[in-house]
Design a protein around this motif. Structure first.
Motif, mmCIF file in Angstrom:
data_model
loop_
_atom_site.group_PDB
_atom_site.id
_atom_site.type_symbol
_atom_site.label_atom_id
_atom_site.label_comp_id
_atom_site.label_asym_id
_atom_site.label_seq_id
_atom_site.Cartn_x
_atom_site.Cartn_y
_atom_site.Cartn_z
ATOM 1 N N ARG A 65 -35.890 -77.816 -85.710
ATOM 2 C CA ARG A 65 -36.780 -76.654 -85.708
ATOM 3 C C ARG A 65 -36.259 -75.552 -86.620
ATOM 4 O O ARG A 65 -36.990 -75.022 -87.468
ATOM 5 C CB ARG A 65 -36.911 -76.122 -84.279
ATOM 6 N N ASP A 66 -34.999 -75.203 -86.460
ATOM 7 C CA ASP A 66 -34.437 -74.082 -87.215
ATOM 8 C C ASP A 66 -34.359 -74.389 -88.704
ATOM 9 O O ASP A 66 -34.625 -73.515 -89.547
ATOM 10 C CB ASP A 66 -33.058 -73.723 -86.667
ATOM 11 N N ALA A 71 -36.469 -73.312 -94.101
ATOM 12 C CA ALA A 71 -36.938 -73.809 -95.396
ATOM 13 C C ALA A 71 -38.383 -73.427 -95.695
ATOM 14 O O ALA A 71 -38.721 -73.103 -96.843
ATOM 15 C CB ALA A 71 -36.793 -75.328 -95.448
ATOM 16 N N LEU A 72 -39.238 -73.440 -94.673
ATOM 17 C CA LEU A 72 -40.673 -73.293 -94.910
ATOM 18 C C LEU A 72 -41.279 -72.041 -94.281
ATOM 19 O O LEU A 72 -42.474 -71.782 -94.477
ATOM 20 C CB LEU A 72 -41.413 -74.536 -94.400
ATOM 21 N N GLY A 73 -40.500 -71.292 -93.525
ATOM 22 C CA GLY A 73 -40.985 -70.023 -93.010
ATOM 23 C C GLY A 73 -41.488 -70.033 -91.591
ATOM 24 O O GLY A 73 -41.255 -69.102 -90.824
ATOM 25 N N ARG A 74 -42.201 -71.075 -91.197
ATOM 26 C CA ARG A 74 -42.730 -71.162 -89.835
ATOM 27 C C ARG A 74 -43.191 -72.594 -89.570
ATOM 28 O O ARG A 74 -43.281 -73.411 -90.491
ATOM 29 C CB ARG A 74 -43.893 -70.206 -89.628
ATOM 30 N N ILE A 75 -43.498 -72.845 -88.313
ATOM 31 C CA ILE A 75 -44.089 -74.129 -87.921
ATOM 32 C C ILE A 75 -45.409 -73.818 -87.227
ATOM 33 O O ILE A 75 -45.439 -73.122 -86.211
ATOM 34 C CB ILE A 75 -43.166 -74.923 -86.983
ATOM 35 N N ILE A 115 -38.901 -76.461 -77.030
ATOM 36 C CA ILE A 115 -38.044 -75.936 -78.096
ATOM 37 C C ILE A 115 -38.864 -75.363 -79.240
ATOM 38 O O ILE A 115 -38.564 -74.279 -79.766
ATOM 39 C CB ILE A 115 -37.079 -77.045 -78.577
ATOM 40 N N PHE A 116 -39.917 -76.042 -79.656
ATOM 41 C CA PHE A 116 -40.712 -75.536 -80.764
ATOM 42 C C PHE A 116 -41.527 -74.315 -80.355
ATOM 43 O O PHE A 116 -41.706 -73.387 -81.144
ATOM 44 C CB PHE A 116 -41.606 -76.646 -81.322
ATOM 45 N N ALA A 117 -42.010 -74.295 -79.123
ATOM 46 C CA ALA A 117 -42.809 -73.160 -78.666
ATOM 47 C C ALA A 117 -42.003 -71.868 -78.633
ATOM 48 O O ALA A 117 -42.568 -70.779 -78.775
ATOM 49 C CB ALA A 117 -43.388 -73.446 -77.277
ATOM 50 N N GLU A 118 -40.699 -71.971 -78.469
ATOM 51 C CA GLU A 118 -39.842 -70.783 -78.435
ATOM 52 C C GLU A 118 -39.958 -69.946 -79.702
ATOM 53 O O GLU A 118 -39.758 -68.734 -79.673
ATOM 54 C CB GLU A 118 -38.371 -71.188 -78.240
ATOM 55 N N ARG A 119 -40.283 -70.592 -80.828
ATOM 56 C CA ARG A 119 -40.346 -69.868 -82.103
ATOM 57 C C ARG A 119 -41.735 -69.936 -82.737
ATOM 58 O O ARG A 119 -41.895 -69.851 -83.944
ATOM 59 C CB ARG A 119 -39.275 -70.387 -83.073
ATOM 60 N N MET A 120 -42.747 -70.076 -81.884
ATOM 61 C CA MET A 120 -44.134 -70.054 -82.336
ATOM 62 C C MET A 120 -44.863 -68.890 -81.684
ATOM 63 O O MET A 120 -44.766 -68.686 -80.475
ATOM 64 C CB MET A 120 -44.852 -71.360 -81.978
ATOM 65 N N ASP A 121 -45.621 -68.141 -82.483
ATOM 66 C CA ASP A 121 -46.475 -67.087 -81.956
ATOM 67 C C ASP A 121 -47.922 -67.541 -81.855
ATOM 68 O O ASP A 121 -48.704 -66.998 -81.073
ATOM 69 C CB ASP A 121 -46.401 -65.845 -82.856
ATOM 70 N N GLN A 122 -48.279 -68.506 -82.660
ATOM 71 C CA GLN A 122 -49.632 -69.051 -82.648
ATOM 72 C C GLN A 122 -49.577 -70.445 -83.244
ATOM 73 O O GLN A 122 -48.537 -70.890 -83.721
ATOM 74 C CB GLN A 122 -50.581 -68.175 -83.469
#
Length: 204
Positions: A65-66, A71-75, A115-122
């Motif tokens: 995830r990190d 590298a790409l800014g967001r997921i 884990i991925f939801a921790e760094r997703m706002d939408q």
């Protein structure tokens, strides 16, 4: 992001995203498969990175995830398409074998979504489920997925039977035919289309 995206259905989904103009990262346990798939994604114009992961290891998922965000800014759209199939039935299957399936299919999905939801706002989280959870298929453990909110949509996709390298022999009748898989009585949504699915069907 397509976890389990270096082969079979996951790879077809990843290439479909790339063909539509998305940047796509695929990952699996095999570094060689990750590199090969990444090369194919780049040929379609996608930006990507190469990093293997193991869904049974939380640290591995965090690193994936990190590295992707760095590298790409967001997921925007994590897809969990990892798969592990054990050919055993309820009465004869070893507990360790059952647990190995659950650790990848069920717990692996839970870990990845968390884990991925921790760094997703939408965005949208897409767990790939299985038609097996609504069919009476001998020697297969059913699979399932979970839900999450509030600003992230979760779509569990349950395709019909898709013939891949892993599943190709699962329903074979021994004479080249495909053994019939029957929907359970309480699952009227499970219907056969009259043919096996191909990987290209998942990228449409």
């Amino acid at each position: 992001m397509v976890i389990g995206g270096t082969s079979g259905a996951g790879r077809a989904i990843a290439r479909g995203f790339a063909a539509d103009g998305a940047d796509v990262v695929t990952s699996s346990r095999s570094a060689d498969d990750v590199a090969e798939t990444a090369a194919g994604l780049r040929s379609l114009g996608a930006e990507t990175i190469e990093q293997s992961c193991d869904v049974t290891d939380r640290g591995s998922l965090v690193d994936l995830r990190d590295a992707t965000i760095d590298a790409l800014g967001r997921i925007d759209v994590p897809v969990t398409s990892q798969s592990y199939i054990a050919q055993s039935n309820l009465t004869t299957g070893a507990e360790a074998e059952r647990q190995a399936v659950f650790d990848v299919q069920l717990d692996g999905t839970y870990r990845a979504v968390q884990i991925f939801a921790e760094r997703m706002d939408q965005g949208a989280i897409i767990p790939i489920s299985s038609i097996s959870n609504g069919l009476s298929v001998p020697n297969l453990v059913p699979y399932t997925a979970a839900e999450l909110g509030p600003e992230i949509r979760v779509n569990a996709i349950r395709p019909g039977f898709v013939r891949t390298d892993q599943t190709g022999g699962t329903y074979d009748g021994g004479d080249g035919s495909t053994r019939e898989a029957r929907p359970s009585d309480d699952d009227r949504s499970a219907r056969r289309s009259g043919r096996d699915g191909g990987r290209s069907d998942l990228s449409r």
